[in-house]
Design an enzyme around this catalytic site. Structure first.
Site: not given
Length: 859
Positions: A10, A114, A116, A328
């Site tokens: 990502e 990612d 999600d 992050y």
DNA sequence: GCAAGGTC
């Protein structure tokens, strides 16, 4: 040749981590739109060439087709049924092309987005760009990972799955619903209220399912404060003397709201006169060390303790992250993965002059694992990475970094222990008490001193002791309203109600500030403006759902049906949009109720502004409203004429526009090298032309943006997309017919026309003229001013920068002789047959010239 | 010019 496997993450940093973990650091890196890391390795038993690259977040974003972009011509209601298009979010990054190129020759694609819903959606964006879906025999895998440690990456490689289309579709649904609802309401209410009131100073009056409930929280608190009625209360303060000093005791009832009752209790206590120690408790309490730091908590602390707004905090955190100082910064998780290497994080802090010693002792004597938090499966908590000092980071970034370090070290410190002593006193049937605190182990509070327990010593008491009360006072107080919401309170409310995400919370707060709905006041508290309050009160009286947090949870709940595969994507979208369309239509019908609140709050246009210029319709002076959006208001015609923003405006030579008789104005832009240009307020507000043939082809509405480079500067004056009005330095000269003033028709581009304000003579100029100015030369024939015309290189056979000097507009024969170019070549062919005595026509009639390029009047 | 969500 070894088969090729493409992997897409990502963001670039994750691609790097994956490549490093799988290659053991032995990879080569190619620069591209995003870096591509290459190495050889085994995949399912075969030797393959790996290519690891990334996108930069979403590749595409959703919008309406150009047809729906015009605010004037689109009914917002139609947006609910409008088609939508997806285009590259950042066309300059060329991510689509990049993925397409890198996918060439690859037989396998592993999606490392990612884990999600958004990541799942980006999987399908990647699939679309790579062409993997269309080609048979190509294999698509989804890596599922909870952190980018080597262990997790290898585990994910051994457990490759398939991407989840349902989750991706849920995101598509959310995007479409958010877009349609947000844009429809925003356009409607903006157009309805914009310019309606003199002191309403906001250009866009936006609505959104996240920003509006966020504003709702701030206004709700504001209304609690303004409607608060203070109440008198009374309490008993008992004082005793013990071991040489005075101690104030708290009353178990805290306060009563009846003075007579307070007096009664006071009498009961003074009549007794002796305090008996009825209870004495002493216990060790624990204040637990923090768990890992997530974005929301970072934003809250930064706002309440460091004085940084969420926007700024995220900017600083982003910088610290890209420079490798912290991990992050956008994460929901407060729990670390079980494999997390705390020791190496601590090692990096050993040399810090402020906390190096503490870190050393933690490493030597053993440290705790952080208190278990919640693992959202996204990224680990925000953790310091590289060691830094203030000089390396600069003041603000250093403060934030320092907090991240202190918090992290706090999480691995012991808990704080303290002994709490509570002594209860009975007297006349009433209970009083006092509390003492004694810290036995500072634990994590030594590195986070602002959380330290304040010590409070008590004299020694024993159960059954009897102490004489010297005095019992009645304290009279007033209940007070709560304070305005602090940014930190608001972030908590947003998190609790599911408004926004770790990455977007700061954006929503920033939005309501920028739109002038709230202001940040001292202590970073959010005070709603009159506009913010009136909007929310308006929704509350038309349809309270519109500003409640449930509007977001409703959408989330609906799309969760899609994500779980329980409902069909298009049916859910249709159902939601139908509901919102109904709400929209009711809102439009009831807008007068909201307007009534605006009317009470803001001043009408007739009451504001100063008289400036004459209206062409009624010939009366119109009012200039200086508040943004700056505009003119004709009180007689009740019409509003918008003006260019961010500059000053004044009358222009008392000239009137030949088209509509409105007085011309001179607009001067702000800034040191400010340009000025004249404009007609009526023309400026005229609707743009559609379908007109221009230098750039047939023009459609909304095309002005597309003209782009080489098209010259768009006009500041009129909405006509090809108008080059802004380039005119002087647009007037003497009319050769009557010596009146020639004025450029503001909406005639690209065929410039000159109008005479005295005799209505119209003179056409050659097509392609893009700058017209007067010269100080005079025509020898009729003494008219000679004007000069510049041509755009695209529109004429002239070379760049060529200039055509035109002689007298009336006397054709002079035209020829005066033609010259800066580059020495003549534009007009020399021909015979033209000369003195030709018809000196005026107006629009087409002349009978041999060469149509020869006369101005032929265009 | 407009939403919210990624990321830089």
């Amino acid at each position: 040749m070894a088969p090729k496997v493409l992997m897409v993450a990502e963001k670039p940093s994750i691609a790097l981590s994956i490549a490093t973990a799988l290659s053991g650091g032995r990879m080569s890196t190619r620069r591209g739109s995003t870096d591509v890391h290459q190495f050889e390795g085994k995949f399912r038993g075969f030797l393959v060439e790996y290519r690891v690259t990334s996108v930069i977040g979403h590749v595409f974003s959703i919008d309406f087709p150009p047809k729906y972009q015009n605010w004037e011509l689109t009914d917002p209601m139609d947006l609910f049924d409008a088609p939508t298009i997806k285009s590259e979010s950042n066309p300059k990054a060329h991510i689509r092309r990049h993925l397409h190129q890198e996918a060439r020759g690859c037989g396998h694609l592993i999606l490392w987005l990612d884990c999600d819903r958004e990541g799942e959606n980006i999987c399908y964006e990647v699939l679309e760009c790579s062409g993997f879906l269309e080609t048979e025999g190509k294999k698509i895998y989804r890596a599922r990972f909870s952190s980018v440690t080597e262990k997790d990456i290898l585990k994910a490689m051994d457990n490759l799955a398939a991407p989840n289309k349902d989750e991706a579709l849920a995101v598509d649904a959310r995007q479409e619903i958010d877009l349609k609802v947000g844009v429809a309401f925003t356009r409607f209410q903006t157009r309805f209220f914009q310019g309606r009131y003199g002191n309403l100073d906001s250009r866009i009056i936006s609505y959104g399912p996240c920003q509006t409930p966020t504003l709702g929280f701030c206004v709700q608190r504001h209304l609690q404060i303004t409607t608060f009625k203070p109440e008198k209360f009374w309490s008993l303060n008992a004082y005793i003397f013990k071991d040489g000093y005075e101690l104030q005791l708290d009353w178990d009832r805290n306060k009563v709201f009846d003075f007579d009752v307070a007096v009664m209790f006071q009498k009961l206590v003074t009549d007794d006169g002796i305090l008996k120690i009825s209870n004495l408790s002493k216990k060790e309490e624990t204040k637990t060390r923090p768990c890992g730091l997530n974005t929301v908590n970072l934003l809250k602390v930064a706002s309440s303790s460091l004085g940084f707004g969420p926007q700024m905090t995220m900017q600083l955190a982003e910088r610290l992250y890209t420079q490798g100082f912290i991990s992050y910064p956008r994460t929901e998780s407060t729990a670390y993965p079980s494999s997390f290497d705390f020791r190496s994080v601590l090692d990096a802090q050993l040399n810090n002059p402020l906390w190096g010693d503490l870190v050393r002792s933690l490493l030597a004597n053993g440290f705790h694992k952080p208190r278990s938090g919640s693992d959202a499966g996204d990224h680990p908590p925000i953790t310091p990475m590289r060691s830094a000092n203030e000089d390396m980071l600069g003041n603000d970034a250093w403060k934030l970094y320092q907090y991240v370090c202190q918090h992290f070290i706090g999480t691995v410190c012991p808990d704080c222990k303290h002994i709490r002593t509570k002594v209860e006193f009975a007297c006349g049937g009433e209970i009083f008490y006092c509390v003492g605190q004694q810290v036995t182990a500072k634990g994590f509070t030594s590195i986070m001193p602002w959380l330290a327990i304040s010590e409070k010593k008590l004299p020694s008491f024993s159960k059954g002791d009897r102490i004489k009360i010297p005095k019992v006072d009645i304290y009279e107080g007033n209940t007070s309203p709560p304070d305005y919401l602090s940014e930190s309170d608001l972030i908590s409310l947003m998190e609790k109600n599911g408004i926004g995400t770790d990455a977007s919370i700061s954006v929503h707060i920033n939005n309501i500030c920028e739109r002038n709905y709230v202001q940040v006041t001292s202590g970073r508290r959010l005070t709603p403006t009159a506009l913010g309050t009136t909007l929310i009160r308006g929704y509350q009286c038309i349809d309270p759902d519109l500003c409640l947090p449930e509007i977001r949870s409703f959408i989330e709940q609906q799309i969760t049906f899609i994500a779980k595969g329980e409902a069909d994507h298009s049916r859910v979208v249709e159902h939601c949009l139908q509901q919102f369309a109904q709400k929209y239509s009711y809102f439009v019908k009831q807008i007068e109720n909201m307007d009534a609140l605006f009317e009470a709050q803001f001043s009408s246009l007739a009451q504001s502004g100063r008289l400036l210029s004459k209206c062409g319709k009624c010939t009366r002076y119109m009012k200039y409203i200086p508040n943004q959006p700056t505009r003119l208001y004709c009180v007689t015609c009740e019409e509003v004429y918008y003006l260019p923003q961010n500059g000053t405006i004044k009358l222009y030579k008392e000239l009137t526009c030949p088209l509509d008789s409105f007085e011309l104005l001179l607009f001067s832009m702000a800034g040191p090298d400010a340009k000025s240009f004249p404009l007609c307020p009526y023309c400026y507000n005229s609707p743009p032309f559609e379908g007109i043939e221009t230098l750039f082809g047939s023009l459609k509405l909304g095309d002005s943006k597309k003209l782009g480079k080489g098209a010259g500067m768009p006009c500041f004056l009129c909405p006509h997309p090809t108008c080059r009005h802004s380039m005119i330095t002087q647009g007037v000269c003497a009319c050769p017919e009557c010596n009146g003033t020639l004025i450029l028709d503001p909406v005639s581009a690209p065929k410039w026309r000159l109008y005479c304000n005295m005799c209505n003579c119209i003179i056409f100029l050659p097509e392609g003229a893009h700058r017209i100015s007067t010269t100080d030369k005079k025509c020898s024939e009729c003494d008219s001013t000679i004007i000069e015309v510049d041509f755009n290189k695209k529109s004429t056979p002239l070379k760049d920068g060529a200039t055509l000097h035109i002689g007298c507009i009336l006397c054709d024969e002079l035209l020829h002789s005066l033609v010259e170019m800066k580059h020495g070549k003549s534009f007009f062919k020399r021909r015979g047959g033209r000369g003195r005595g030709r018809r000196r026509g005026r107006g629009r009639g087409r002349g009978k010239n041999d060469d149509p390029k020869m006369s101005f009047r032929d265009f």
